[in-house]
Design a protein around this motif. Sequence first.
Motif, PDB file in Angstrom:
ATOM      1  N   VAL A   1      -1.745   6.952   0.004  1.00 51.10           N
ATOM      2  CA  VAL A   1      -1.270   5.726   0.653  1.00 51.10           C
ATOM      3  C   VAL A   1      -2.430   4.968   1.288  1.00 51.10           C
ATOM      4  O   VAL A   1      -2.556   3.745   1.139  1.00 51.10           O
ATOM      5  CB  VAL A   1      -0.186   6.056   1.701  1.00 51.10           C
TER       6      VAL A   1
ATOM      7  N   ILE B   1      -0.598  12.981  -0.243  1.00 48.88           N
ATOM      8  CA  ILE B   1       0.198  11.751  -0.222  1.00 48.88           C
ATOM      9  C   ILE B   1      -0.368  10.764   0.798  1.00 48.88           C
ATOM     10  O   ILE B   1      -0.463   9.552   0.537  1.00 48.88           O
ATOM     11  CB  ILE B   1       1.672  12.069   0.081  1.00 48.88           C
ATOM     12  N   LEU B   2      -0.765  11.276   1.959  1.00 48.17           N
ATOM     13  CA  LEU B   2      -1.364  10.408   2.976  1.00 48.17           C
ATOM     14  C   LEU B   2      -2.641   9.763   2.452  1.00 48.17           C
ATOM     15  O   LEU B   2      -2.867   8.551   2.628  1.00 48.17           O
ATOM     16  CB  LEU B   2      -1.655  11.218   4.236  1.00 48.17           C
TER      17      LEU B   2
ATOM     18  N   GLY C   1       0.805  -1.209   0.000  1.00 49.51           N
ATOM     19  CA  GLY C   1       0.000   0.000   0.000  1.00 49.51           C
ATOM     20  C   GLY C   1       0.845   1.270   0.000  1.00 49.51           C
ATOM     21  O   GLY C   1       0.529   2.238  -0.691  1.00 49.51           O
ATOM     22  N   THR C   2       1.934   1.238   0.758  1.00 49.09           N
ATOM     23  CA  THR C   2       2.803   2.410   0.814  1.00 49.09           C
ATOM     24  C   THR C   2       3.489   2.647  -0.528  1.00 49.09           C
ATOM     25  O   THR C   2       3.517   3.781  -1.031  1.00 49.09           O
ATOM     26  CB  THR C   2       3.865   2.240   1.911  1.00 49.09           C
TER      27      THR C   2
ATOM     28  N   ALA D   1      -4.609   3.525  -1.504  1.00 43.62           N
ATOM     29  CA  ALA D   1      -3.962   2.389  -2.163  1.00 43.62           C
ATOM     30  C   ALA D   1      -4.004   1.152  -1.277  1.00 43.62           C
ATOM     31  O   ALA D   1      -4.264   0.040  -1.759  1.00 43.62           O
ATOM     32  CB  ALA D   1      -2.513   2.747  -2.508  1.00 43.62           C
ATOM     33  N   THR D   2      -3.747   1.321   0.003  1.00 43.81           N
ATOM     34  CA  THR D   2      -3.779   0.181   0.926  1.00 43.81           C
ATOM     35  C   THR D   2      -5.170  -0.428   0.990  1.00 43.81           C
ATOM     36  O   THR D   2      -5.331  -1.655   0.929  1.00 43.81           O
ATOM     37  CB  THR D   2      -3.338   0.628   2.334  1.00 43.81           C
TER      38      THR D   2
ATOM     39  N   THR E   1       2.540   1.607  -3.492  1.00 43.21           N
ATOM     40  CA  THR E   1       1.561   1.996  -4.506  1.00 43.21           C
ATOM     41  C   THR E   1       1.060   3.414  -4.275  1.00 43.21           C
ATOM     42  O   THR E   1       0.923   4.204  -5.223  1.00 43.21           O
ATOM     43  CB  THR E   1       0.380   1.013  -4.493  1.00 43.21           C
ATOM     44  N   GLY E   2       0.785   3.765  -3.018  1.00 40.55           N
ATOM     45  CA  GLY E   2       0.306   5.109  -2.720  1.00 40.55           C
ATOM     46  C   GLY E   2       1.316   6.180  -3.071  1.00 40.55           C
ATOM     47  O   GLY E   2       0.970   7.217  -3.664  1.00 40.55           O
ATOM     48  N   LEU E   3       2.581   5.935  -2.724  1.00 38.64           N
ATOM     49  CA  LEU E   3       3.623   6.896  -3.075  1.00 38.64           C
ATOM     50  C   LEU E   3       3.768   6.991  -4.595  1.00 38.64           C
ATOM     51  O   LEU E   3       4.012   8.077  -5.139  1.00 38.64           O
ATOM     52  CB  LEU E   3       4.954   6.488  -2.443  1.00 38.64           C
TER      53      LEU E   3
END
Length: 276
Positions: A154, A150-151, A115-116, A157-158, A118-120
Amino acid sequence: MTATVSNFYYGAVTPVAAYLMACLGAALGLRCTVRSLRNSRRRSGWLALGAVSIGCGIWTMHFIAMIGFSVQGALVSYDLLITVASLVVAIAVVAVGIFLVGYRGTSPLNLGVAGTVTGLGVAAMHYLGMSAMDAHGTLSYDAVGVGLSILIAVVAATAALWAAVSVRGLGASLVASLVMGVAVTGMHYTGMTAVSVHLTGNVSGSQSSTSLMAFLLVMLAGPLAVLLVAAVIVMFDPDMMLGTEDPDGAGARHEDAAGGLPAQQSGAAPRSYTSW
């Protein structure tokens, strides 16, 4: 001189269309991932199609939303190579996350890493796409708005990756895709609130530039075609039409040591599916 910017030059048309595209990409990605869990022999293919669907959906959402972005006193244009690069980034980072959870399951550590990353990556796609924009000035960003976007990326995405391997029913997938659409679109507009444009010269013009609209529509044509093809593949998958998914009996797995995926009980009769 700081210019006046707007994200809603065409009113609600662009945010609504952007949201619908995010939902479509998410829905197709979820259904592709479900297919991958039911058919181990074609897992990598379904996961790849899911990554492409979600990536194209996110990228298309971004640039449809950007059609409604205007800078008072300046014409906006985009660099072709950077714009295409942002699409590649979107697909690549989603693929990393999808393949991680598709093969290694949703253990907290694995899901957190996937998740991190992909989110980034989604945030990187957004800001790379922004860097492709030329508004005859310099862009600056508010650090708080950027950090919040960005938060959101993430977390979204997670949640999306968890849903991809956890949500099974069609109705549940559709609800999850609607929620994911809100998160992805919300990330975009949160990031856009952090943008300010400082013009470096006196450039007259308006957002209604025909060349800009033509460029964005041409750029959107490819990803939209990919999403259409993905939808046809998902809806008319031969295994689904014939009720022969996972003929080798490995589609639903017991939890493995990696925190992995459910497995089909031995001797269980093959299931038949009649909806996408």
